[in-house]
Design an enzyme around this catalytic site. Structure first.
Site, short mmCIF file in Angstrom:
data_model
loop_
_atom_site.label_atom_id
_atom_site.label_comp_id
_atom_site.label_asym_id
_atom_site.label_seq_id
_atom_site.Cartn_x
_atom_site.Cartn_y
_atom_site.Cartn_z
CD GLU A 166 33.34 36.85 28.32
OE1 GLU A 166 32.16 37.12 28.55
OE2 GLU A 166 33.83 35.73 28.50
CG ASP A 209 61.19 62.64 56.89
OD1 ASP A 209 61.58 62.44 58.06
OD2 ASP A 209 61.74 63.45 56.12
CG ASP A 212 60.44 65.70 51.34
OD1 ASP A 212 61.25 65.14 52.10
OD2 ASP A 212 59.92 66.80 51.59
CG ASP A 263 63.05 60.43 52.93
OD1 ASP A 263 63.34 59.92 54.02
OD2 ASP A 263 62.66 61.61 52.82
CG ASN A 277 25.11 29.39 34.50
OD1 ASN A 277 24.07 29.32 35.17
ND2 ASN A 277 25.53 30.52 33.96
CG ASN A 299 29.04 34.59 28.95
OD1 ASN A 299 29.02 34.68 30.16
ND2 ASN A 299 30.16 34.64 28.24
CG ASP A 344 30.37 38.96 29.93
OD1 ASP A 344 30.51 38.66 31.13
OD2 ASP A 344 30.76 38.26 28.99
#
Length: 920
Positions: free
Chosen positions: A354, A396, A663, A667, A731, A756, A760
């Protein structure tokens, strides 16, 4: 069909503003455009635009309450207050509650919410609370991280906005100062009453000037046009630019997009100049109405998001398979199906990563903040990971590899002799040009002395023929002091020779013979070999009574000389290129400049320059030939915009992740086609609009830092995924073994949920972790199949030590009856949490943890804190509340050996895995 160009350009807008995937499917778009949009909105808009197209300029001024010299500032401000800014609604940031919902709605949070509801229905209050806390933690952390990142990005984005040249009349000195402060206008650079202001401040009735490279900022009626060509691909799918005029020639035309004197928001000027009146702004434009009609659909999925989704669903499918197996085994072996349901729900929660959305967002946001400090504006967070995956950078030459400060080094006649006459003609040409002034024009204007500037006043402009990339030249028409009409043309040498019929030598005009052409070309090429860029200059006297001028007048000219410009390589370019190459990024130069100048610059910065592919050769290449050429060679010169795009697309087809840095208007096509488009703040509007990243400083060194940050970001995301996948699999494997043989549950649902949740929390610090230098050396990409293999390979290792713990609790501490199950569960709770947390340090690096590679301090603190909390829950006063019990002190004599054995075996298996599969 709407071609690829539509998808490339318009999808940039849609991704940026969270519009519809619906747009990106050409058949769906046509269906939308031809049905609901055409019927409900299109007819009304088309009729209004058609009426505006048929009005005379005076009627248009009257109808819009405007003037041939534009609005006053007070009129513009009044309209802005009434009508709002020239922005689409979708450009506004999400409200806080919309952003909060966006942070919540991911597959994992929705799944956890369903599990929380089931837990509540089965009267598992503790489970409900813990799952809810996990969802809130994931959502709020993501919300906080994204909000902080968005604020930083918005602060930088406010420094980069497309601007429009707008006319203002009846300005007093105080109003001039007010305009300068309001729009951040530098009054030193304004021309008369024309100012560059952000496009969002435009209002209907504003008179604006358009030239090559500009994005059209609103729906406008053309008042004056000169050789105006507009790319409408973003709206119509037409790949070729269309010419626009000041008059509408087809009175019976019903298609709004085909009106000759109307230009639309979102299109761009390819060549020519125009003066235009703003008709509609924001959501009232054709573009805005089209965007609004699909605002309810989902945004398109990028390749980065696709990779995350593939990994996410891999883990979810694994959970959907394993949780029912746990349910059935515990239900049949224990006989208590309600308890088995709760336990299976807890296993499902434990298997759900999660925190993945938060970890992904946090790492990307951290990358964006890092790049913002380097003056890089990240328009899309996903672009950061693309940086890390990039293995080819096309760039370029001018301004990227060179200093971007061009100086006029020589102004000579065709034989190479110094000539003030050539400088005068060049100055007149550059001064009177109203289109896109490039660095060469600026260099000419800055080089001229006061005498030339004064002499220029004796010449009066009559017309101009703007630059385009097919002719590669531009002209101005002036009346000379002797009242003669003269066209003065400058451009690339080859293109200029093709339209010259004579040459001026020692003030004498003589025919341009093949021998002279050869001599002129040799002189020009010698300048090129010296690293100078050469522009040719020519002129011709024209009949006095001629009023209209066009490209056809650029013929039979008299070549009079050359301008030679110097743009030296940047001192940092060589170092930056070598550094990029050392990190697995191949640099290729794609330039419109000639091969000699390009070769000279590339030789000085250390790029292989022995062979150069020219644009004319690309035209003759088949796809298979180009496929080999883009791999073999690094320098491509004399390219048109389409050549650049074709090279980029071919590199992508070859399997590369391609970045393009540019630029200019030439391009834009390549920027759209690249996996990651990079532009600069000083770029033309269309280039900035097409880019994913905008640099406030044009430097390859910044790109190298961006590449490393992209790889660092990806590596930290991958750590979480690998750790979560492998520990979850271990697990569940342990649960299956224990459930099959124990007369009680190996761990209660609340134990799994608390474990858990603690794990986390420890992962919050992963975005701030160090990454080994070895992991930054090569490009990185999503490989879901490798994650699956990693999960199956490392997951069962923890199960070995879980089973040893089962044996320890069963035989040594006699926790082998239902009455002693809390002691058994407490023993496994501690081992399970500690091994699950320790794997963070084991798998975060391919090296030996703690010795050869140490985690960042935040990760050390978080994992250490979580391990201490886990032991405290068992040994402290809260144990009874969580249905745990204090472990005998002798347990802690065995615990270090279990943990040490686990770490040693993981390290040994890591070495085997790396030898066989490598380590991403």
């Amino acid at each position: 069909m709407i071609p690829k160009l539509w998808q490339q350009l318009f999808s940039r807008f849609l991704k940026k503003h969270h519009l519809s995937q619906y747009f990106l499917k050409s058949a769906s778009f046509q269906k939308l455009h031809q049905s609901s949009f055409a019927q409900k909105v299109g007819k009304q808009l088309s009729q209004q635009l058609k009426q505006s197209a048929e009005l005379t300029p005076d009627q248009l001024y009257t109808g819009l309450g405007s003037h041939s010299q534009g609005l006053t500032e007070s009129e513009a401000e009044s309209r802005r207050e009434k009508l709002g800014l020239n922005e689409l609604n979708h450009e506004q940031p999400l409200r806080w509650w919309q952003h909060l919902w966006y942070c919540y709605k991911n597959p994992f949070n929705i799944l956890l919410t369903l599990l929380a509801i089931v837990a509540a229905l089965t009267h598992d209050l503790t489970g409900t609370v813990i799952i809810t806390v996990m969802v809130l933690l994931s959502t709020l952390l993501r919300f906080w991280q994204e909000s902080k990142s968005n604020k930083a990005a918005d602060a930088l984005k406010s420094m980069v906005s497309n601007r429009a040249s707008v006319y203002r009349r009846d300005l007093s000195y105080n109003q001039l100062t007010e305009i300068a402060q309001r729009y951040l206008v530098d009054l030193k650079h304004h021309q008369g009453h024309i100012f560059e202001i952000p496009t969002k401040y435009l209002v209907p009735g504003d008179l604006i000037r358009l030239s090559a490279g500009d994005m059209v900022p609103a729906d406008c009626r053309i008042i004056f046009a000169k050789d105006l060509f507009v790319s409408q691909a973003a709206m119509t799918g037409e790949s070729m630019p269309v010419e626009k005029f000041a008059e509408h020639h087809r009175a019976d035309e019903e298609n709004a997009m085909a009106l000759d004197n109307i230009v639309f928001m979102g299109t761009n000027i390819v060549s020519g100049v125009a003066t235009a009146m703003v008709l509609t702004t924001g959501n009232q434009t054709y573009f805005g109405a089209l965007a609004q009609s699909v605002s309810s659909h989902e945004s398109s999925t990028t390749s980065f998001q696709l990779g995350v989704n593939q990994v996410s669903w891999l883990l979810i499918r694994f959970m959907l398979v394993m949780a029912p197996i746990v349910l059935l085994i515990n239900g049949f072996t224990k006989g208590d199906w309600s308890e088995a349901v709760l336990f299976a729900l807890s296993v499902a929660v434990g298997l759900t990563p999660e925190m993945l959305p938060m970890i992904v967002t946090s790492t990307l946001a951290k990358g964006a903040v890092f790049l913002s400090k380097k003056k890089v504006i990240v328009k899309r967070l996903d672009a950061i990971q693309n940086f890390g995956a990039m293995d080819v950078l096309c760039t370029d030459k001018t301004g990227t590899l060179t200093e971007d400060k061009i100086i006029l080094s020589k102004h000579v006649d065709v034989m190479g002799n110094h000539s003030e006459h050539v400088l005068l003609l060049a100055y007149i040409n550059s001064y009177h040009q109203t289109g896109l002034k490039n660095l060469l024009d600026i260099a000419v204007l800055e080089h001229a002395d006061q005498n030339v500037k004064m002499e220029k006043l004796r010449y009066h402009k009559m017309d101009e023929i703007p630059f385009d990339f097919d002719r590669r030249r531009m002209s101005v028409v002036v009346k000379t002091p002797s009242k003669r009409v003269r066209i003065i043309t400058k451009g690339a040498v080859e293109e200029m020779l093709s339209v010259c019929g004579s040459v001026e030598i020692n003030h004498q005009v003589q025919p341009l013979t093949p021998e002279l052409i050869q001599t002129i070309q040799q002189n020009s090429q010698q300048f090129n070999r010296d690293g100078l860029r050469v522009i040719a200059l020519a002129y011709r006297e024209i009949l006095d009574d001629q009023q209209d001028f066009s490209v056809a007048d650029e013929s039979n000219l008299t070549l009079c000389g050359f301008l030679a410009f110097l743009d030296p390589p940047k001192a940092s370019a060589k170092t930056a290129i070598h550094s990029l190459q050392a990190h697995g990024v191949t640099v290729k130069v794609l330039t419109g400049d000639n091969e000699y100048v390009t070769q000279k610059v590339c030789s000085e910065i250390g790029l292989a320059h022995q062979h150069i592919v020219l644009g004319e050769k690309i035209d003759l290449m088949s796809d298979d030939e180009l496929k080999d050429a883009v791999e073999k060679y690094q320098i491509f010169a004399k390219l048109s915009p389409m050549h650049k795009e074709r090279v980029v697309l071919q590199l992508k087809a070859n399997g590369h992740v391609v970045g393009f840095m540019g630029d200019g208007i030439n391009d834009a096509a390549a920027l759209r086609s690249a996996d990651i488009g990079i532009s600069v703040d000083s770029a033309v509007d269309i280039a900035k609009e097409s880019a994913d990243l905008i640099l406030l400083e044009k430097s390859l060194m910044i790109l190298e830092q961006g590449v490393l940050e992209g790889r660092r970001t990806f590596a930290n995301m991958l750590k979480y995924i690998k750790m979560t996948a492998s520990s979850n699999f271990g697990n569940v494997f342990s649960v299956l073994v224990a459930s099959a043989f124990l007369p009680f549950l190996p761990m209660l649902p609340i134990h799994l949920l608390v474990q858990n949740l603690l794990y986390d929390v420890s992962q919050i610090a992963i975005p701030f972790d160090h990454v080994d230098e070895e992991a930054l050396q090569q490009p990185q990409r999503w490989q879901p199949q490798e994650i699956g293999r990693f999960m199956i390979f490392f997951g069962p290792i923890s199960s070995i030590f879980d089973i040893l713990t089962f044996a320890l609790m069963w035989y040594v501490f006699a926790a082998n009856t239902p009455e002693q199950q809390s002691l058994f569960q407490s023993g496994w709770f501690v081992v399970g949490l500690l091994t699950q947390t320790l794997i963070v340090h084991m798998i975060r690096t391919a090296k030996i943890p703690f010795i050869q590679s140490r985690a960042a301090l935040p990760l050390f603190i978080m994992t250490g804190l979580v391990m201490c909390i886990g032991v405290f829950l068992v040994m402290g006063p809260l144990a009874e509340y969580f249905k745990l019990q204090a472990l005998p002190l002798s347990y802690f004599l065995y615990l270090p050996f279990i943990l040490l054995g686990y770490m040693v075996l993981i390290q040994l298996m890591k070495s085997f895995y790396i030898k066989r599969y490598g380590w991403q």
